[in-house]
Design a protein around this motif. Structure first.
Motif, mmCIF file in Angstrom:
data_model
loop_
_atom_site.group_PDB
_atom_site.id
_atom_site.type_symbol
_atom_site.label_atom_id
_atom_site.label_comp_id
_atom_site.label_asym_id
_atom_site.label_seq_id
_atom_site.Cartn_x
_atom_site.Cartn_y
_atom_site.Cartn_z
ATOM 1 N N GLU A 85 2.513 -2.859 -0.909
ATOM 2 C CA GLU A 85 2.263 -1.924 -1.545
ATOM 3 C C GLU A 85 0.404 -2.154 -2.313
ATOM 4 O OE1 GLU A 85 5.219 1.005 -2.766
ATOM 5 O OE2 GLU A 85 5.248 -0.869 -4.038
ATOM 6 N N ALA A 86 0.479 -3.641 -2.758
ATOM 7 C CA ALA A 86 -0.409 -3.852 -3.238
ATOM 8 C C ALA A 86 -1.671 -4.403 -2.360
ATOM 9 C CB ALA A 86 -0.298 -4.946 -4.393
ATOM 10 N N ILE A 87 -1.302 -4.799 -1.232
ATOM 11 C CA ILE A 87 -2.114 -5.436 0.008
ATOM 12 C C ILE A 87 -3.006 -4.097 0.174
ATOM 13 C CG2 ILE A 87 -2.588 -6.182 2.032
ATOM 14 C CD1 ILE A 87 -0.307 -8.123 0.951
ATOM 15 N N ILE A 88 -1.846 -2.964 0.477
ATOM 16 C CA ILE A 88 -2.217 -1.972 0.903
ATOM 17 C C ILE A 88 -3.284 -1.240 -0.133
ATOM 18 C CG2 ILE A 88 -1.749 0.570 1.598
ATOM 19 C CD1 ILE A 88 1.048 -0.775 2.530
ATOM 20 N N ALA A 89 -2.978 -1.144 -1.298
ATOM 21 C CA ALA A 89 -3.943 -0.542 -2.373
ATOM 22 C C ALA A 89 -5.433 -1.404 -2.549
ATOM 23 C CB ALA A 89 -3.715 -0.858 -3.040
ATOM 24 N N LEU A 90 -5.136 -2.539 -2.244
ATOM 25 C CA LEU A 90 -6.640 -3.661 -2.179
ATOM 26 C C LEU A 90 -7.571 -2.627 -1.222
ATOM 27 C CD1 LEU A 90 -6.270 -6.873 -3.181
ATOM 28 C CD2 LEU A 90 -7.287 -5.044 -4.680
ATOM 29 N N ASN A 91 -6.445 -2.873 0.132
ATOM 30 C CA ASN A 91 -7.443 -2.099 0.922
ATOM 31 C C ASN A 91 -8.662 -0.822 1.092
ATOM 32 O OD1 ASN A 91 -7.950 -4.429 2.920
ATOM 33 N ND2 ASN A 91 -5.468 -3.905 2.910
ATOM 34 N N GLU A 92 -7.777 0.441 -0.061
ATOM 35 C CA GLU A 92 -8.623 1.779 -0.057
ATOM 36 C C GLU A 92 -9.256 1.567 -0.532
ATOM 37 O OE1 GLU A 92 -6.676 4.573 0.673
ATOM 38 O OE2 GLU A 92 -5.441 2.975 2.358
ATOM 39 N N PRO A 93 -10.588 2.359 -0.659
ATOM 40 C CA PRO A 93 -11.972 2.108 -0.686
ATOM 41 C C PRO A 93 -11.786 2.520 -2.283
ATOM 42 C CG PRO A 93 -11.690 4.322 0.091
ATOM 43 C CD PRO A 93 -10.360 3.231 0.411
ATOM 44 N N ASP A 94 -11.162 3.576 -2.973
ATOM 45 C CA ASP A 94 -11.017 3.944 -4.626
ATOM 46 C C ASP A 94 -10.470 3.575 -5.311
ATOM 47 O OD1 ASP A 94 -8.479 5.110 -2.982
ATOM 48 O OD2 ASP A 94 -8.945 7.103 -3.857
ATOM 49 N N ILE A 95 -9.856 1.853 -4.895
ATOM 50 C CA ILE A 95 -8.817 1.286 -5.907
ATOM 51 C C ILE A 95 -9.301 -0.152 -5.875
ATOM 52 C CG2 ILE A 95 -6.587 0.498 -6.642
ATOM 53 C CD1 ILE A 95 -5.235 2.236 -4.748
ATOM 54 N N GLU A 96 -10.099 -0.392 -7.044
ATOM 55 C CA GLU A 96 -10.416 -1.578 -6.901
ATOM 56 C C GLU A 96 -10.180 -2.636 -7.689
ATOM 57 O OE1 GLU A 96 -12.805 -1.073 -11.752
ATOM 58 O OE2 GLU A 96 -13.992 -1.109 -9.266
ATOM 59 N N ALA A 97 -9.758 -4.258 -8.010
ATOM 60 C CA ALA A 97 -9.208 -4.911 -8.572
ATOM 61 C C ALA A 97 -9.681 -5.389 -10.121
ATOM 62 C CB ALA A 97 -8.876 -6.238 -7.830
ATOM 63 N N CYS A 98 -8.602 -5.414 -10.981
ATOM 64 C CA CYS A 98 -8.952 -5.761 -12.444
ATOM 65 C C CYS A 98 -10.162 -6.750 -12.652
ATOM 66 C CB CYS A 98 -7.816 -6.185 -12.992
ATOM 67 S SG CYS A 98 -7.319 -5.717 -14.675
ATOM 68 N N ARG A 99 -11.160 -7.004 -13.260
ATOM 69 C CA ARG A 99 -11.893 -7.920 -13.716
ATOM 70 C C ARG A 99 -10.756 -9.148 -14.825
ATOM 71 N NH1 ARG A 99 -16.408 -4.371 -13.179
ATOM 72 N NH2 ARG A 99 -16.859 -4.259 -11.876
ATOM 73 N N THR A 100 -10.102 -8.812 -15.134
ATOM 74 C CA THR A 100 -9.655 -9.740 -16.080
ATOM 75 C C THR A 100 -8.594 -9.888 -15.736
ATOM 76 O OG1 THR A 100 -10.100 -7.704 -17.915
ATOM 77 C CG2 THR A 100 -8.250 -9.595 -18.321
ATOM 78 N N CYS A 101 -7.187 -9.843 -14.438
ATOM 79 C CA CYS A 101 -6.255 -10.454 -14.581
ATOM 80 C C CYS A 101 -6.532 -10.828 -13.063
ATOM 81 C CB CYS A 101 -4.919 -9.548 -14.198
ATOM 82 S SG CYS A 101 -4.842 -7.906 -13.419
ATOM 83 N N HIS A 102 -7.164 -10.115 -12.363
ATOM 84 C CA HIS A 102 -7.808 -10.899 -11.073
ATOM 85 C C HIS A 102 -6.302 -10.562 -9.631
ATOM 86 C CE1 HIS A 102 -11.447 -11.630 -12.166
ATOM 87 N NE2 HIS A 102 -10.366 -12.606 -13.156
ATOM 88 N N PRO A 103 -6.060 -9.338 -9.583
ATOM 89 C CA PRO A 103 -4.544 -9.551 -8.368
ATOM 90 C C PRO A 103 -4.983 -9.255 -7.392
ATOM 91 C CG PRO A 103 -5.581 -7.134 -8.961
ATOM 92 C CD PRO A 103 -6.324 -7.759 -9.875
ATOM 93 N N GLU A 104 -6.073 -9.643 -6.607
ATOM 94 C CA GLU A 104 -6.384 -10.449 -5.356
ATOM 95 C C GLU A 104 -6.016 -11.129 -5.031
ATOM 96 O OE1 GLU A 104 -9.929 -11.072 -7.690
ATOM 97 O OE2 GLU A 104 -8.723 -9.627 -7.569
ATOM 98 N N LYS A 105 -6.163 -12.235 -6.082
ATOM 99 C CA LYS A 105 -5.250 -13.624 -5.624
ATOM 100 C C LYS A 105 -3.778 -14.094 -5.258
ATOM 101 C CE LYS A 105 -8.494 -15.887 -9.498
ATOM 102 N NZ LYS A 105 -8.844 -16.468 -10.595
ATOM 103 N N GLY A 106 -3.818 -14.341 -4.475
ATOM 104 C CA GLY A 106 -2.922 -14.158 -3.779
ATOM 105 C C GLY A 106 -1.900 -13.839 -2.897
ATOM 106 N N LEU A 107 -2.731 -12.411 -2.864
ATOM 107 C CA LEU A 107 -2.085 -11.415 -1.885
ATOM 108 C C LEU A 107 -3.612 -11.314 -0.646
ATOM 109 C CD1 LEU A 107 -2.841 -8.074 -4.278
ATOM 110 C CD2 LEU A 107 -1.092 -9.538 -3.389
ATOM 111 N N ARG A 108 -2.284 -11.392 0.545
ATOM 112 C CA ARG A 108 -3.763 -11.560 1.564
ATOM 113 C C ARG A 108 -4.274 -10.000 1.991
ATOM 114 N NH1 ARG A 108 1.267 -14.044 3.142
ATOM 115 N NH2 ARG A 108 1.971 -12.257 4.186
ATOM 116 N N VAL A 109 -5.153 -10.148 1.994
ATOM 117 C CA VAL A 109 -5.790 -8.944 2.282
ATOM 118 C C VAL A 109 -6.025 -8.625 3.719
ATOM 119 C CG1 VAL A 109 -7.736 -6.957 1.530
ATOM 120 C CG2 VAL A 109 -6.560 -8.613 0.592
ATOM 121 N N ALA A 110 -6.595 -7.505 4.576
ATOM 122 C CA ALA A 110 -5.963 -7.532 5.960
ATOM 123 C C ALA A 110 -7.698 -7.327 5.940
ATOM 124 C CB ALA A 110 -5.240 -6.742 6.171
#
Length: 110
Positions: A85-110
């Motif tokens: 669900e986090a991967i899907i969320a990051l691919n949504e145009p109206d959802i951004e990654a937190c600039r503090t915790c950087h949740p995109e690290k470790g997620l393979r975004v398509a």
């Protein structure tokens, strides 16, 4: 002492009461120890769940929603989502990654 030279019923009952009070104190102490251990295990479980999860902070006024790592201090206090669900969320145009915790690290975004 009783007339026959043994221990009186009163002394026996006092000794029994003392022993039972000792047992009760011991049992209550053990219960406290187990309650502390249970709380520690629950917190450890919650931390582990947070470390392996993500959260979405709803959209800010005129802004975008924010994806946080589950243990981010800035994330909402509810609603974990899965890795997928986090991967899907990051691919949504109206959802951004937190600039503090950087949740995109470790997620393979398509």
């Amino acid at each position: 002492m009783s007339e026959s030279g043994g221990i009186s019923d009163l002394d026996k009952n006092r000794a029994l009461a003392d022993w039972l009070e000792w047992q009760l104190r011991r049992t209550r102490n053990r219960i406290r120890e187990l309650e502390i251990k249970e709380r520690q295990e629950q917190r450890a479980h919650e931390r582990a769940q947070a470390e392996q999860s993500w959260k979405i902070q709803p959209r800010h006024y005129r802004g975008t929603a924010t994806l946080h790592h589950g243990d981010c201090a800035l994330s909402p206090q509810f609603g974990f989502i899965s890795h997928e669900e986090a991967i899907i969320a990051l691919n949504e145009p109206d959802i951004e990654a937190c600039r503090t915790c950087h949740p995109e690290k470790g997620l393979r975004v398509a």
